[in-house]
Design a protein around this motif. Structure first.
Motif, PDB file in Angstrom:
ATOM      1  N   ARG A   1     -39.186   8.504  31.961  1.00 42.61           N
ATOM      2  CA  ARG A   1     -39.645   8.711  30.482  1.00 42.61           C
ATOM      3  C   ARG A   1     -41.023   9.178  30.554  1.00 42.61           C
ATOM      4  NH1 ARG A   1     -41.586   3.742  27.849  1.00 42.61           N
ATOM      5  NH2 ARG A   1     -41.736   2.473  29.764  1.00 42.61           N
TER       6      ARG A   1
ATOM      7  N   TYR B   1     -33.705  14.574  19.072  1.00 39.31           N
ATOM      8  CA  TYR B   1     -33.502  13.663  20.201  1.00 39.31           C
ATOM      9  C   TYR B   1     -32.930  14.390  21.455  1.00 39.31           C
ATOM     10  CZ  TYR B   1     -31.738   9.647  22.982  1.00 39.31           C
ATOM     11  OH  TYR B   1     -31.684   8.982  24.060  1.00 39.31           O
TER      12      TYR B   1
ATOM     13  N   VAL C   1     -34.318  15.301  25.095  1.00 34.10           N
ATOM     14  CA  VAL C   1     -33.686  14.705  26.515  1.00 34.10           C
ATOM     15  C   VAL C   1     -33.381  15.829  27.353  1.00 34.10           C
ATOM     16  CG1 VAL C   1     -31.582  13.724  27.487  1.00 34.10           C
ATOM     17  CG2 VAL C   1     -32.547  12.916  25.466  1.00 34.10           C
TER      18      VAL C   1
ATOM     19  N   TYR D   1     -27.624  13.538  30.710  1.00 28.11           N
ATOM     20  CA  TYR D   1     -27.721  14.313  29.343  1.00 28.11           C
ATOM     21  C   TYR D   1     -26.330  13.745  28.793  1.00 28.11           C
ATOM     22  CZ  TYR D   1     -27.152  17.548  25.972  1.00 28.11           C
ATOM     23  OH  TYR D   1     -27.198  18.211  24.696  1.00 28.11           O
TER      24      TYR D   1
ATOM     25  N   ASN E   1     -26.600  10.263  27.394  1.00 21.61           N
ATOM     26  CA  ASN E   1     -27.642  10.252  26.110  1.00 21.61           C
ATOM     27  C   ASN E   1     -26.753  10.945  24.834  1.00 21.61           C
ATOM     28  OD1 ASN E   1     -30.584   9.420  26.570  1.00 21.61           O
ATOM     29  ND2 ASN E   1     -29.868  10.146  28.238  1.00 21.61           N
TER      30      ASN E   1
ATOM     31  N   TYR F   1     -24.646   8.244  23.704  1.00 28.18           N
ATOM     32  CA  TYR F   1     -25.418   7.215  23.248  1.00 28.18           C
ATOM     33  C   TYR F   1     -25.985   7.557  21.726  1.00 28.18           C
ATOM     34  CZ  TYR F   1     -29.918   4.596  21.909  1.00 28.18           C
ATOM     35  OH  TYR F   1     -31.085   4.118  21.501  1.00 28.18           O
TER      36      TYR F   1
END
Length: 270
Positions: free
Chosen positions: A147, A212, A216, A238, A241, A244
């Motif tokens: 990150r 978001y 990503v 990916y 995410n 999520y």
């Protein structure tokens, strides 16, 4: 030619109130060995009038159309003469009036590294701390592969690094992450410190949610481009995410935005 210790670059687009906050933060520093470069992307809200109000304290002011944040950063770099380069966007401000003095005397003047990075305190539009920093907790440079642990508002880069690595690439969100990864790949030495350098104003929460998945995708694409991850891992992370984000959006819809924000803040404090 005057060669200051630090070149401060501030970019602005239609943020007159934020720009004045940032300018005052810079001018109130008790450390004075810096040059101050302001890049305005043709603001129409009076930001240019405000900049002209402080023009005698601004080393270089450029007002012209740009192609986004990376382009504005790169325009500022053209005018830098300092040993170290520091980016403080309109709306963000130094943590204290003696921040530059502390950072320069305790770290920059002594460091054998080419990049020195601390932390930013996250605040709302009213400058009220939200209770966490970025990065939050202890981190190492290896965490950069998972990150973006480096906030450009807390980071000082030697000017010579840009000559070696190149300038920022035109990503929408992660232009700084791409730069850090290129530095890491080229074995540029980082020094991570615990000092809070600046306050980062977190606004536009809805915009953050909207971006978001873009963020990503950019981050994973950067890691893939420089061979830090495989295509399999790119798609796996990916879509994890994506699921999520979809679940989080559903929960936000069911329990409300305010409660979700409280949960997120408590999670980030840990």
């Amino acid at each position: 030619m005057y060669n200051p210790k630090i070149s401060i670059i501030t970019i602005v687009y239609n943020d007159k109130i934020g720009l004045e906050k940032t300018i005052n933060s810079v001018l109130n520093q008790d450390f004075k060995d810096f040059e101050f470069i302001v890049i305005d992307g043709l603001s129409t809200d009076g930001s240019s009038d405000l900049a002209n109000k402080y023009i005698e304290h601004i080393t270089k002011y450029v007002r012209e159309k740009d192609n986004g944040i990376a382009d504005a950063f790169n325009k500022g770099l053209k005018f830098c003469n300092g040993d170290w380069v520091y980016f403080l966007n309109a709306g963000d401000f130094f943590a204290e009036n003696n921040t530059l003095t502390k950072i320069y005397n305790s770290f920059l003047s002594l460091s054998k590294s080419s990049i020195v990075s601390g932390k930013v305190k996250i605040v709302d539009v009213n400058q009220v701390p939200l209770g966490y920093n970025h990065p939050n907790g202890k981190v190492s440079i290896d965490d950069l592969l998972n990150r973006n642990i480096i906030a450009h508002q807390a980071t000082f880069v030697k000017l010579e690094v840009f000559n070696k690595i190149g300038n920022f690439k035109p990503y929408k969100i992660h232009m700084d992450y791409d730069f850090w990864i290129r530095c890491l790949r080229s074995e540029i030495k980082f020094e991570l410190i615990e000092e809070v350098v600046a306050c980062f104003t977190r606004n536009g929460v809805s915009s953050f949610r909207k971006n978001y998945l873009i963020a990503v995708k950019e981050q994973l694409g950067i890691l893939l481009n420089y061979s830090f991850i495989s295509k399999f891992r790119y798609y796996k992370v990916y879509y994890s995410n994506f699921l999520y984000f979809s679940l989080k959006s559903l929960i936000r819809l069911l329990i409300g935005e305010k409660m979700t924000n409280i949960i997120n803040q408590n999670r980030l404090k840990r």
